[in-house]
Enzyme design. Structure first.
Site, PDB file in Angstrom:
ATOM      1  N   GLY A  38       0.805  -1.207   0.000  1.00 18.21           N
ATOM      2  CA  GLY A  38       0.000   0.000   0.000  1.00 18.21           C
ATOM      3  C   GLY A  38       0.840   1.259   0.000  1.00 18.21           C
ATOM      4  O   GLY A  38       2.074   1.218   0.085  1.00 18.21           O
ATOM      5  N   GLY A 106      -5.846  -2.697  -1.104  1.00 15.40           N
ATOM      6  CA  GLY A 106      -4.904  -2.920  -2.196  1.00 15.40           C
ATOM      7  C   GLY A 106      -4.967  -4.325  -2.764  1.00 15.40           C
ATOM      8  O   GLY A 106      -4.110  -4.700  -3.574  1.00 15.40           O
ATOM      9  N   GLU A 112      -1.031 -10.717   2.887  1.00 17.95           N
ATOM     10  CA  GLU A 112      -0.755  -9.920   4.088  1.00 17.95           C
ATOM     11  C   GLU A 112      -1.026 -10.725   5.346  1.00 17.95           C
ATOM     12  O   GLU A 112      -0.253 -10.687   6.309  1.00 17.95           O
ATOM     13  CB  GLU A 112      -1.598  -8.643   4.072  1.00 17.95           C
ATOM     14  CG  GLU A 112      -1.146  -7.632   3.028  1.00 17.95           C
ATOM     15  CD  GLU A 112      -2.076  -6.456   2.876  1.00 17.95           C
ATOM     16  OE1 GLU A 112      -1.678  -5.466   2.250  1.00 17.95           O
ATOM     17  OE2 GLU A 112      -3.222  -6.526   3.374  1.00 17.95           O
TER      18      GLU A 112
END
Length: 237
Positions: A38, A106, A112
């Site tokens: 991001g 994103g 993540e």
């Protein structure tokens, strides 16, 4: 540690740069760093480049972050070649006073969450616009297997949410994992732990963008007064 006292007025981009630099204090020399995705993380990657010779490298949560890290000469390791990370540094679309987050704006939420699970400490870097009392104002990203999208839209509707397929250039966005994203509007997530567990059990869901089981341990929050450090044992500085 770089100075964290800003001028009287700062733009959102300047606040992101401020917390990106402040996060260097959590990077341990000689270690492999977990790196998120991001615009705020891009600021951290640019700052991390100033100490690239003092770290072993990084594990990245997206192709975009991998490219940026390598452009700075920072080695990127496959997650399967690393047993554990000392720290994972990433942004958030929302973060609440318990360290629970919404992430996935994103489209990198699955990777993540994987990298966050590898780390002993999750440091969230965000500007103050991301701080909320209750999660749900930001549309909740959910990575889904395409054949399940219509049924999952109906399941979210039963909870009072309006799920929309995320598009790019008029076609469904395809994630780094080859899947699609639903963005769910209109939810109020009062119990993030229970909500995350429930949605993750729905067939066809790859990852829901509630990070409660992988919550932040520390938040570096960019404010006009400087970087506010919030540790989620109830202390703040």
């Amino acid at each position: 540690m770089p100075p964290t006292t800003p001028p009287t007025t700062m733009t959102q981009d300047e606040l992101k740069a401020l917390v990106g630099r402040a996060a260097l204090a959590y990077v341990e020399p000689g270690q492999i760093v977990g790196v998120g995705t991001g615009s705020t993380v891009n600021c951290f990657i640019d700052a991390l480049a100033t100490m690239r010779d003092r770290i072993a490298g990084a594990v990245s949560s997206s192709e975009a972050s991998t490219q940026r890290l390598r452009a700075h000469g920072i080695p990127v390791f496959d997650a399967n070649d690393v047993d554990e990370l000392a720290v994972y540094i990433d942004g958030a679309d929302e973060i609440d006073p318990r360290g629970y987050m919404i992430k996935g704006g994103g489209a990198a939420l699955t990777r993540e969450k994987i990298v966050a699970a590898m780390a002993r400490r999750f440091v969230c870097i965000a500007d103050q616009s991301k701080w909320v009392q209750t999660l749900g104002r930001f549309p909740l990203p959910v990575e889904v297997i395409p054949m399940a999208a219509r049924r999952l839209i109906r399941q979210f509707a039963a909870l009072g949410g309006e799920a929309r397929l995320r598009l790019r250039d008029g076609a469904p966005l395809v994630t780094d994992n080859g899947q699609h994203i639903l963005d769910v509007h209109g939810l109020r997530i009062d119990d993030p732990l229970a909500f995350e567990s429930m949605v993750n059990d729905w067939p066809g869901v790859v990852t829901v963008g509630v990070f409660a089981h992988q919550r932040a341990h520390v938040c570096l929050l960019g404010t006009p007064e400087g970087v506010r450090t919030i540790a989620f044992d109830g202390s703040a500085a």
